[in-house]
Design a protein around this motif. Structure first.
Motif, PDB file in Angstrom:
ATOM      1  N   GLY A 189       0.820  -1.210   0.000  1.00  0.00           N
ATOM      2  CA  GLY A 189       0.000   0.000   0.000  1.00  0.00           C
ATOM      3  C   GLY A 189       0.851   1.257   0.000  1.00  0.00           C
ATOM      4  O   GLY A 189       0.556   2.227  -0.717  1.00  0.00           O
ATOM      5  N   ILE A 190       1.948   1.236   0.771  1.00  0.00           N
ATOM      6  CA  ILE A 190       2.866   2.381   0.792  1.00  0.00           C
ATOM      7  C   ILE A 190       3.543   2.523  -0.573  1.00  0.00           C
ATOM      8  O   ILE A 190       3.689   3.629  -1.104  1.00  0.00           O
ATOM      9  CB  ILE A 190       3.917   2.227   1.913  1.00  0.00           C
ATOM     10  N   LEU A 191       3.948   1.412  -1.162  1.00  0.00           N
ATOM     11  CA  LEU A 191       4.592   1.451  -2.478  1.00  0.00           C
ATOM     12  C   LEU A 191       3.688   2.100  -3.516  1.00  0.00           C
ATOM     13  O   LEU A 191       4.135   2.936  -4.299  1.00  0.00           O
ATOM     14  CB  LEU A 191       4.941   0.037  -2.947  1.00  0.00           C
ATOM     15  N   ARG A 192       2.412   1.700  -3.524  1.00  0.00           N
ATOM     16  CA  ARG A 192       1.478   2.207  -4.530  1.00  0.00           C
ATOM     17  C   ARG A 192       1.222   3.701  -4.373  1.00  0.00           C
ATOM     18  O   ARG A 192       0.822   4.356  -5.336  1.00  0.00           O
ATOM     19  CB  ARG A 192       0.168   1.422  -4.490  1.00  0.00           C
ATOM     20  N   GLU A 193       1.457   4.243  -3.190  1.00  0.00           N
ATOM     21  CA  GLU A 193       1.271   5.671  -2.956  1.00  0.00           C
ATOM     22  C   GLU A 193       2.561   6.466  -3.190  1.00  0.00           C
ATOM     23  O   GLU A 193       2.580   7.683  -3.018  1.00  0.00           O
ATOM     24  CB  GLU A 193       0.779   5.905  -1.525  1.00  0.00           C
ATOM     25  N   THR A 194       3.632   5.763  -3.548  1.00  0.00           N
ATOM     26  CA  THR A 194       4.921   6.411  -3.766  1.00  0.00           C
ATOM     27  C   THR A 194       5.035   6.791  -5.238  1.00  0.00           C
ATOM     28  O   THR A 194       4.918   5.944  -6.115  1.00  0.00           O
ATOM     29  CB  THR A 194       6.074   5.464  -3.365  1.00  0.00           C
ATOM     30  N   GLY A 195       5.244   8.071  -5.485  1.00  0.00           N
ATOM     31  CA  GLY A 195       5.304   8.565  -6.861  1.00  0.00           C
ATOM     32  C   GLY A 195       6.702   8.974  -7.273  1.00  0.00           C
ATOM     33  O   GLY A 195       7.642   8.987  -6.465  1.00  0.00           O
ATOM     34  N   GLU A 196       6.812   9.340  -8.520  1.00  0.00           N
ATOM     35  CA  GLU A 196       8.092   9.780  -9.096  1.00  0.00           C
ATOM     36  C   GLU A 196       8.693  10.924  -8.288  1.00  0.00           C
ATOM     37  O   GLU A 196       9.899  10.973  -8.064  1.00  0.00           O
ATOM     38  CB  GLU A 196       7.865  10.209 -10.555  1.00  0.00           C
ATOM     39  N   SER A 197       7.847  11.840  -7.829  1.00  0.00           N
ATOM     40  CA  SER A 197       8.354  13.000  -7.079  1.00  0.00           C
ATOM     41  C   SER A 197       8.897  12.627  -5.705  1.00  0.00           C
ATOM     42  O   SER A 197       9.594  13.418  -5.078  1.00  0.00           O
ATOM     43  CB  SER A 197       7.247  14.047  -6.925  1.00  0.00           C
ATOM     44  N   ASP A 198       8.589  11.400  -5.228  1.00  0.00           N
ATOM     45  CA  ASP A 198       9.081  10.947  -3.918  1.00  0.00           C
ATOM     46  C   ASP A 198      10.458  10.302  -3.999  1.00  0.00           C
ATOM     47  O   ASP A 198      11.093  10.079  -2.961  1.00  0.00           O
ATOM     48  CB  ASP A 198       8.110   9.918  -3.311  1.00  0.00           C
ATOM     49  N   LEU A 199      10.929   9.964  -5.184  1.00  0.00           N
ATOM     50  CA  LEU A 199      12.131   9.134  -5.313  1.00  0.00           C
ATOM     51  C   LEU A 199      13.386   9.779  -4.733  1.00  0.00           C
ATOM     52  O   LEU A 199      14.294   9.073  -4.279  1.00  0.00           O
ATOM     53  CB  LEU A 199      12.366   8.743  -6.778  1.00  0.00           C
ATOM     54  N   ASP A 203      13.585   1.642 -12.465  1.00  0.00           N
ATOM     55  CA  ASP A 203      13.290   2.229 -13.773  1.00  0.00           C
ATOM     56  C   ASP A 203      11.797   2.561 -13.829  1.00  0.00           C
ATOM     57  O   ASP A 203      11.137   2.610 -12.790  1.00  0.00           O
ATOM     58  CB  ASP A 203      13.708   1.271 -14.902  1.00  0.00           C
ATOM     59  N   ASP A 204      11.260   2.757 -15.009  1.00  0.00           N
ATOM     60  CA  ASP A 204       9.842   3.112 -15.148  1.00  0.00           C
ATOM     61  C   ASP A 204       8.906   2.007 -14.665  1.00  0.00           C
ATOM     62  O   ASP A 204       7.738   2.273 -14.392  1.00  0.00           O
ATOM     63  CB  ASP A 204       9.515   3.446 -16.609  1.00  0.00           C
ATOM     64  N   GLU A 205       9.409   0.782 -14.585  1.00  0.00           N
ATOM     65  CA  GLU A 205       8.581  -0.368 -14.188  1.00  0.00           C
ATOM     66  C   GLU A 205       8.862  -0.825 -12.756  1.00  0.00           C
ATOM     67  O   GLU A 205       8.522  -1.942 -12.389  1.00  0.00           O
ATOM     68  CB  GLU A 205       8.823  -1.530 -15.165  1.00  0.00           C
ATOM     69  N   TRP A 206       9.463   0.034 -11.937  1.00  0.00           N
ATOM     70  CA  TRP A 206       9.862  -0.393 -10.608  1.00  0.00           C
ATOM     71  C   TRP A 206       8.687  -0.860  -9.762  1.00  0.00           C
ATOM     72  O   TRP A 206       8.797  -1.842  -9.016  1.00  0.00           O
ATOM     73  CB  TRP A 206      10.660   0.694  -9.879  1.00  0.00           C
ATOM     74  N   LEU A 207       7.546  -0.192  -9.838  1.00  0.00           N
ATOM     75  CA  LEU A 207       6.413  -0.564  -8.994  1.00  0.00           C
ATOM     76  C   LEU A 207       5.923  -1.961  -9.348  1.00  0.00           C
ATOM     77  O   LEU A 207       5.723  -2.804  -8.459  1.00  0.00           O
ATOM     78  CB  LEU A 207       5.271   0.455  -9.113  1.00  0.00           C
ATOM     79  N   SER A 208       5.755  -2.237 -10.628  1.00  0.00           N
ATOM     80  CA  SER A 208       5.328  -3.571 -11.052  1.00  0.00           C
ATOM     81  C   SER A 208       6.341  -4.625 -10.615  1.00  0.00           C
ATOM     82  O   SER A 208       5.965  -5.690 -10.110  1.00  0.00           O
ATOM     83  CB  SER A 208       5.156  -3.600 -12.575  1.00  0.00           C
ATOM     84  N   ALA A 209       7.629  -4.320 -10.768  1.00  0.00           N
ATOM     85  CA  ALA A 209       8.674  -5.281 -10.404  1.00  0.00           C
ATOM     86  C   ALA A 209       8.649  -5.588  -8.913  1.00  0.00           C
ATOM     87  O   ALA A 209       8.734  -6.750  -8.505  1.00  0.00           O
ATOM     88  CB  ALA A 209      10.041  -4.747 -10.816  1.00  0.00           C
ATOM     89  N   ILE A 210       8.501  -4.565  -8.098  1.00  0.00           N
ATOM     90  CA  ILE A 210       8.540  -4.802  -6.652  1.00  0.00           C
ATOM     91  C   ILE A 210       7.239  -5.431  -6.157  1.00  0.00           C
ATOM     92  O   ILE A 210       7.242  -6.230  -5.223  1.00  0.00           O
ATOM     93  CB  ILE A 210       8.922  -3.515  -5.885  1.00  0.00           C
TER      94      ILE A 210
END
Length: 193
Positions: free
Chosen positions: A17-27, A75-82
């Protein structure tokens, strides 16, 4: 500690749930993990996840061509990968058998229950790290808090010697179980970005 297997899925769900709320601007946001911003922490999780999965399956670790810092896995697919990696870890460590006997994490032979507790700690502690870094909160079940505290205390000296944990942080009298667990790993429960 195969009874901890039941704690894996709920902890992973909170973490996801935390991951899904993490956006590009948070990196680029700082985290409570010294030397890690959000991107580096996600890279850490993506790098070590396959090692933990291999240890749970009691198979050879993955072949790697670089160290964690050079891996560049976000990369651009980090959320799916994790998310896929998290689901695989839940599949493996949600089963009591993964916690039984001996296994290897890389070249280090150890009880499989220690690796299971590491996975639970990855979800709980790094979930908290990501939540704090991005201004969110993580709900840690009391049973999970007790389990990660026991593990952090048991592994504390060795983890500090290996620079996995920082120096223990004293916590206030009356601190919650989870706050005590955070302190045992070298995290300040009151950390703010």
């Amino acid at each position: 500690m195969s009874e901890h297997a039941a704690l894996i899925a709920p902890a992973a769900a909170e973490f996801a749930g935390i991951l899904r709320e993490t956006g590009e601007s948070d990196l680029s946001a700082r985290t409570p993990c010294a030397g890690y911003d959000v991107r580096a922490l996600l890279n850490h999780l993506l790098y070590w996840g396959p090692w933990l999965e291999a240890a749970g399956r009691k198979v050879a670790p993955p072949e790697v061509s670089s160290g964690e810092a050079e891996a560049g896995l976000v990369d651009d697919e980090w959320l799916s990968a994790i998310e896929k990696q998290t689901a695989r870890l839940v599949d493996v460590f949600g089963a009591p058998g993964a916690w039984q006997g001996m296994t290897a994490l890389g070249t280090a032979e150890m009880p499989a229950s220690i690796v299971g507790d590491m996975v639970l700690g990855e979800f709980v502690f790094h979930g908290w790290d990501l939540a704090k870094a991005t201004g969110r909160s993580l709900d840690v079940a009391p049973e999970a808090a007790e389990a990660v505290l026991a593990s952090a205390v048991a592994m504390g000296d060795q983890a500090r010697a290996m620079k996995v944990y920082g120096e223990e942080v004293p916590v206030a009298e009356g601190a919650t179980t989870f706050e005590r667990a955070l302190g045992a790993t070298g995290r300040d429960p009151g950390w703010t970005s």
